[in-house]
Design a protein around this motif. Structure first.
Motif, PDB file in Angstrom:
ATOM      1  N   VAL A 262       0.776  -1.199  -0.073  1.00 43.83           N
ATOM      2  CA  VAL A 262       0.005  -0.251  -0.136  1.00 43.83           C
ATOM      3  C   VAL A 262       0.762   1.203   0.098  1.00 43.83           C
ATOM      4  O   VAL A 262       1.864   1.364   0.616  1.00 43.83           O
ATOM      5  N   HIS A 263       0.621   2.212  -0.767  1.00 42.65           N
ATOM      6  CA  HIS A 263       1.220   3.457  -1.088  1.00 42.65           C
ATOM      7  C   HIS A 263       0.504   4.388   0.038  1.00 42.65           C
ATOM      8  O   HIS A 263      -0.548   4.845  -0.387  1.00 42.65           O
TER       9      HIS A 263
ATOM     10  N   TYR B 144      -1.810   7.926   6.266  1.00 39.87           N
ATOM     11  CA  TYR B 144      -2.947   7.016   6.654  1.00 39.87           C
ATOM     12  C   TYR B 144      -3.297   6.065   5.365  1.00 39.87           C
ATOM     13  O   TYR B 144      -2.813   6.484   4.237  1.00 39.87           O
ATOM     14  N   PHE B 145      -3.933   5.116   5.472  1.00 35.67           N
ATOM     15  CA  PHE B 145      -4.556   4.267   4.310  1.00 35.67           C
ATOM     16  C   PHE B 145      -5.735   3.468   4.726  1.00 35.67           C
ATOM     17  O   PHE B 145      -5.975   3.327   5.947  1.00 35.67           O
ATOM     18  N   PRO B 146      -6.634   3.491   3.711  1.00 36.76           N
ATOM     19  CA  PRO B 146      -7.932   2.557   4.112  1.00 36.76           C
ATOM     20  C   PRO B 146      -8.034   1.245   3.748  1.00 36.76           C
ATOM     21  O   PRO B 146      -7.224   0.767   2.501  1.00 36.76           O
TER      22      PRO B 146
ATOM     23  N   GLU C  95       4.664   9.387   4.506  1.00 36.47           N
ATOM     24  CA  GLU C  95       4.517   8.873   3.334  1.00 36.47           C
ATOM     25  C   GLU C  95       5.609   7.786   3.112  1.00 36.47           C
ATOM     26  O   GLU C  95       6.691   7.968   3.353  1.00 36.47           O
ATOM     27  N   HIS C  96       5.361   6.481   2.693  1.00 35.43           N
ATOM     28  CA  HIS C  96       5.981   5.240   2.740  1.00 35.43           C
ATOM     29  C   HIS C  96       5.096   4.035   2.302  1.00 35.43           C
ATOM     30  O   HIS C  96       3.793   4.439   1.841  1.00 35.43           O
ATOM     31  N   VAL C  97       5.479   3.120   1.670  1.00 35.27           N
ATOM     32  CA  VAL C  97       5.237   1.956   1.127  1.00 35.27           C
ATOM     33  C   VAL C  97       5.110   0.831   2.393  1.00 35.27           C
ATOM     34  O   VAL C  97       6.201   0.648   2.888  1.00 35.27           O
TER      35      VAL C  97
ATOM     36  N   THR D 227      -3.865   5.355  -0.394  1.00 36.22           N
ATOM     37  CA  THR D 227      -4.351   6.374   0.248  1.00 36.22           C
ATOM     38  C   THR D 227      -5.196   7.390  -1.059  1.00 36.22           C
ATOM     39  O   THR D 227      -6.356   7.828  -0.730  1.00 36.22           O
ATOM     40  N   MET D 228      -4.615   7.440  -2.156  1.00 28.61           N
ATOM     41  CA  MET D 228      -5.056   8.293  -3.128  1.00 28.61           C
ATOM     42  C   MET D 228      -5.227   7.528  -4.372  1.00 28.61           C
ATOM     43  O   MET D 228      -6.107   8.116  -5.238  1.00 28.61           O
ATOM     44  N   ASN D 229      -4.891   6.303  -4.771  1.00 30.97           N
ATOM     45  CA  ASN D 229      -4.948   5.681  -6.152  1.00 30.97           C
ATOM     46  C   ASN D 229      -5.631   4.373  -6.284  1.00 30.97           C
ATOM     47  O   ASN D 229      -5.320   3.880  -7.028  1.00 30.97           O
ATOM     48  N   GLY D 230      -6.619   4.200  -5.433  1.00 30.83           N
ATOM     49  CA  GLY D 230      -7.447   2.997  -5.538  1.00 30.83           C
ATOM     50  C   GLY D 230      -6.649   1.616  -4.922  1.00 30.83           C
ATOM     51  O   GLY D 230      -5.847   1.838  -4.097  1.00 30.83           O
ATOM     52  N   SER D 231      -7.344   0.233  -5.464  1.00 22.63           N
ATOM     53  CA  SER D 231      -6.558  -0.781  -4.889  1.00 22.63           C
ATOM     54  C   SER D 231      -5.056  -0.886  -4.936  1.00 22.63           C
ATOM     55  O   SER D 231      -4.340  -0.438  -6.054  1.00 22.63           O
ATOM     56  N   SER D 232      -4.463  -1.472  -3.999  1.00 21.22           N
ATOM     57  CA  SER D 232      -3.045  -1.604  -3.910  1.00 21.22           C
ATOM     58  C   SER D 232      -2.454  -2.751  -4.589  1.00 21.22           C
ATOM     59  O   SER D 232      -3.337  -3.505  -5.217  1.00 21.22           O
TER      60      SER D 232
END
Length: 204
Positions: free
Chosen positions: A10-11, A16-18, A57-59, A99-104
């Motif tokens: 996940v980026h 945060y991330f959902p 910000e990280h992966v 966070t911003m670009n859809g599915s990881s």
């Protein structure tokens, strides 16, 4: 026997991330607003579980699982971050989302949890829409991730932005609910649009 997804990468942006339930045609889209100033590590909003990272910000590798009991720990290297209640709002198909670009996308390496190995890939699990779940967020590396990230950045400008945190979100059935249903009369129209790009002439 736990049901375990593949391992995604996940980026994370803005800290945060959902993990979100994928919308299905015919269902009313659920709006969700997350209070990122609430200082909670994990939050649940309609259709999503939001995980707050310690790094802006990280992966990070993320894996999903459905397990039988809250007392079931994934292994000695995992630490429980927090638990929240989750109620499916569509058909229960959960995905890890950037966070911003859809599915990881897939992670570079697999992970071990619950005595099983999960290989890299796009992570999904299917929840039962008539169930209520307790979502447990587990981590590896989170306790000192910010400190390690800051040290790496000081040593080298443009240092690697992955390998600092790993996450597992485990869903435990905890009750039942009336399953969400598509809105009456909307399902067929939405399905036709998604399949053909537009409605037939007699339905416009």
């Amino acid at each position: 026997m736990p049901k375990i997804s593949l391992v995604g990468a996940v980026h994370i942006e803005h800290g945060y991330f959902p993990v979100g339930e994928l919308w299905e045609p015919g269902f009313e889209r659920r709006e969700h607003q997350t209070d990122l100033d609430a200082r909670e590590s994990v939050m649940a909003v309609p259709g999503q579980i939001v995980v707050i990272s310690r790094i802006q910000e990280h992966v990070a590798p993320v894996v999903l699982a459905v397990i039988d009991s809250e007392d079931e720990a994934p292994g000695p290297t995992w630490t429980l971050v927090a638990s929240v209640d989750y109620r499916p709002v569509y058909r229960g198909r959960m995905a890890v989302l950037d966070t911003m670009n859809g599915s990881s996308g897939p992670a570079a390496h697999g992970l071990e949890m619950f005595g099983q190995r999960a290989d890299p890939g796009t992570p999904f699990v299917d929840l039962a829409p008539a169930q209520v779940y307790r979502a447990q967020v587990w981590s590896q590396g989170r306790a000192d991730s910010r400190e390690r990230f800051d040290n790496a950045t000081r040593r080298e400008e443009g240092a690697a932005r992955d390998g600092f945190e790993v996450y597992l979100i485990a869903f435990v059935p905890s009750g039942t609910q009336a399953p969400p249903l598509p809105a009456a009369g909307e399902g067929r129209r939405d399905l036709l649009v998604s399949k053909h790009g537009k409605l037939p002439l007699n339905m416009r």
